[in-house]
Design a protein around this motif. Sequence first.
Motif, mmCIF file in Angstrom:
data_model
loop_
_atom_site.group_PDB
_atom_site.id
_atom_site.type_symbol
_atom_site.label_atom_id
_atom_site.label_comp_id
_atom_site.label_asym_id
_atom_site.label_seq_id
_atom_site.Cartn_x
_atom_site.Cartn_y
_atom_site.Cartn_z
ATOM 1 N N TYR A 1 0.806 -1.204 0.000
ATOM 2 C CA TYR A 1 0.000 0.000 0.000
ATOM 3 C C TYR A 1 0.845 1.264 0.000
ATOM 4 C CZ TYR A 1 -4.603 -2.091 0.848
ATOM 5 O OH TYR A 1 -5.780 -2.756 0.720
ATOM 6 N N ALA A 2 2.049 1.170 0.588
ATOM 7 C CA ALA A 2 2.894 2.352 0.753
ATOM 8 C C ALA A 2 3.507 2.817 -0.555
ATOM 9 C CB ALA A 2 3.980 2.064 1.784
ATOM 10 N N GLN A 3 3.367 2.044 -1.614
ATOM 11 C CA GLN A 3 3.936 2.435 -2.896
ATOM 12 C C GLN A 3 2.997 3.418 -3.604
ATOM 13 O OE1 GLN A 3 7.064 1.277 -3.356
ATOM 14 N NE2 GLN A 3 6.686 0.320 -1.371
ATOM 15 N N GLY A 4 3.015 4.642 -3.150
ATOM 16 C CA GLY A 4 2.152 5.665 -3.725
ATOM 17 C C GLY A 4 2.725 7.030 -3.443
ATOM 18 N N LYS A 5 1.871 8.053 -3.510
ATOM 19 C CA LYS A 5 2.289 9.423 -3.259
ATOM 20 C C LYS A 5 1.499 9.979 -2.082
ATOM 21 C CE LYS A 5 1.007 10.315 -7.403
ATOM 22 N NZ LYS A 5 0.644 11.030 -8.660
ATOM 23 N N PRO A 6 2.072 10.928 -1.333
ATOM 24 C CA PRO A 6 1.356 11.503 -0.195
ATOM 25 C C PRO A 6 -0.002 12.081 -0.571
ATOM 26 C CG PRO A 6 3.650 12.173 -0.137
ATOM 27 C CD PRO A 6 3.442 11.472 -1.453
ATOM 28 N N GLU A 7 -0.064 12.714 -1.730
ATOM 29 C CA GLU A 7 -1.323 13.366 -2.134
ATOM 30 C C GLU A 7 -2.443 12.375 -2.444
ATOM 31 O OE1 GLU A 7 1.681 13.955 -5.610
ATOM 32 O OE2 GLU A 7 1.698 13.873 -3.407
ATOM 33 N N ASP A 8 -2.107 11.093 -2.595
ATOM 34 C CA ASP A 8 -3.140 10.095 -2.872
ATOM 35 C C ASP A 8 -4.152 9.986 -1.741
ATOM 36 O OD1 ASP A 8 -1.906 9.534 -5.282
ATOM 37 O OD2 ASP A 8 -0.880 7.731 -4.559
ATOM 38 N N THR A 9 -3.731 10.318 -0.518
ATOM 39 C CA THR A 9 -4.633 10.207 0.630
ATOM 40 C C THR A 9 -5.019 11.575 1.197
ATOM 41 O OG1 THR A 9 -2.656 9.809 1.982
ATOM 42 C CG2 THR A 9 -3.955 7.888 1.325
ATOM 43 N N GLU A 10 -4.843 12.641 0.416
ATOM 44 C CA GLU A 10 -5.266 13.973 0.841
ATOM 45 C C GLU A 10 -6.705 14.226 0.394
ATOM 46 O OE1 GLU A 10 -2.439 16.681 -0.799
ATOM 47 O OE2 GLU A 10 -0.756 15.858 0.360
ATOM 48 N N VAL A 11 -7.528 14.752 1.308
ATOM 49 C CA VAL A 11 -8.936 15.044 1.040
ATOM 50 C C VAL A 11 -9.149 16.549 1.194
ATOM 51 C CG1 VAL A 11 -11.314 14.659 1.794
ATOM 52 C CG2 VAL A 11 -9.654 12.777 1.863
ATOM 53 N N TYR A 12 -9.834 17.190 0.249
ATOM 54 C CA TYR A 12 -9.999 18.643 0.273
ATOM 55 C C TYR A 12 -11.446 19.109 0.472
ATOM 56 C CZ TYR A 12 -5.135 19.331 -1.015
ATOM 57 O OH TYR A 12 -3.756 19.354 -1.000
ATOM 58 N N GLU A 13 -12.407 18.231 0.284
ATOM 59 C CA GLU A 13 -13.813 18.621 0.430
ATOM 60 C C GLU A 13 -14.609 17.487 1.065
ATOM 61 O OE1 GLU A 13 -15.039 19.603 -3.538
ATOM 62 O OE2 GLU A 13 -14.390 21.676 -3.347
ATOM 63 N N PRO A 14 -15.709 17.815 1.764
ATOM 64 C CA PRO A 14 -16.166 19.165 2.089
ATOM 65 C C PRO A 14 -15.307 19.805 3.183
ATOM 66 C CG PRO A 14 -17.583 17.547 3.131
ATOM 67 C CD PRO A 14 -16.637 16.780 2.261
ATOM 68 N N VAL A 15 -15.285 21.131 3.189
ATOM 69 C CA VAL A 15 -14.485 21.877 4.165
ATOM 70 C C VAL A 15 -15.309 22.081 5.432
ATOM 71 C CG1 VAL A 15 -13.291 24.050 4.619
ATOM 72 C CG2 VAL A 15 -13.221 23.038 2.315
ATOM 73 N N PRO A 16 -14.785 21.708 6.604
ATOM 74 C CA PRO A 16 -15.536 21.896 7.848
ATOM 75 C C PRO A 16 -15.902 23.361 8.095
ATOM 76 C CG PRO A 16 -13.691 20.419 8.207
ATOM 77 C CD PRO A 16 -13.510 20.998 6.835
ATOM 78 N N LYS A 17 -17.074 23.551 8.677
ATOM 79 C CA LYS A 17 -17.568 24.889 8.980
ATOM 80 C C LYS A 17 -16.717 25.557 10.050
ATOM 81 C CE LYS A 17 -21.722 27.283 10.666
ATOM 82 N NZ LYS A 17 -23.126 27.082 11.157
ATOM 83 N N VAL A 18 -16.422 26.845 9.858
ATOM 84 C CA VAL A 18 -15.701 27.626 10.860
ATOM 85 C C VAL A 18 -16.659 27.972 11.999
ATOM 86 C CG1 VAL A 18 -14.498 29.795 11.330
ATOM 87 C CG2 VAL A 18 -14.072 28.560 9.180
ATOM 88 N N VAL A 19 -16.225 27.731 13.230
ATOM 89 C CA VAL A 19 -17.046 27.979 14.413
ATOM 90 C C VAL A 19 -16.245 28.804 15.413
ATOM 91 C CG1 VAL A 19 -18.289 26.930 16.340
ATOM 92 C CG2 VAL A 19 -18.281 25.794 14.114
ATOM 93 N N ALA A 20 -16.782 29.936 15.861
ATOM 94 C CA ALA A 20 -16.132 30.712 16.913
ATOM 95 C C ALA A 20 -16.201 29.926 18.215
ATOM 96 C CB ALA A 20 -16.815 32.063 17.071
ATOM 97 N N ALA A 21 -15.087 29.837 18.926
ATOM 98 C CA ALA A 21 -15.038 28.972 20.101
ATOM 99 C C ALA A 21 -14.087 29.547 21.144
ATOM 100 C CB ALA A 21 -14.588 27.573 19.702
#
Length: 257
Positions: free
Chosen positions: A17-37
């Motif tokens: 499984y490790a024979q790949g690229k780092p970006e293969d497991t990067e997820v960009y969407e959906p973007v979590p909602k910003v919450v004031a905390a």
Amino acid sequence: MKHLFLPAALLVSVAAYAQGKPEDTEVYEPVPKVVAATPNLAPPPADAIVLFNGKDLSQWVMTEDRNTPAKWKVGGGMFTVDKTTGNIETKQSFTNYQLHLEWRVPANITGTGQARGNSGLFLASLGKGDLGYELQILDSYNNKTYVNGMAGSIYKQRVPLANPCRKPGEWQSYDVIWLAPTFKADGTVATPARVTVIFNGIVVQNNVELAGPTQYIGPAAYRQAHGASPIKLQSHGDKSEPNSFRNIWIRELEARP
């Protein structure tokens, strides 16, 4: 700690499984909602084990040589990553626990994406380097990156439910409930690890099941059985100014029913 390794055939399949690229497991969407905390900055409860008392790193050692005391810089009631020395981890090992930690990205932070205040809280360290289960630490205030690598994520595995990150220079809090994985006599998984994360008072991981320790390349998988483990803080190799930490304590929990 004693490691019970999985069967050779399984290790071969995992290695493939490790024979790949780092970006293969990067997820960009959906973007979590910003919450004031508002972060939880309360002092330790009476029954807590204090892992940092504002004065010294007597409860910590260097990950690469556990016989060497932690070398990060202590001052002003906090300690700061020293990128010339490497990761540090607790002297003591833990199984199931409640953990509190406060962290701060420098106000003058530079860089973008993963090169902006990058560090990590490894909920169970499995040895030298970055082996273990990483809860990401990063400046995620108006800083775009892959969402399974932002603050509050279980790195490359679990996207946070929200983004409550505060501005650089402000203190942030993590409150974590960690249930370690258990293993059968043959080294296979009996119960996977589970984790709940409250980030600045906001639940961002709700008792989620983990597929295994953190992987930078390839999908996560359980490669070896393990018992109680130290907690580790990462000295990341990015060029941004180093993060600081304070008010770290832990309460051990009973074994799973």
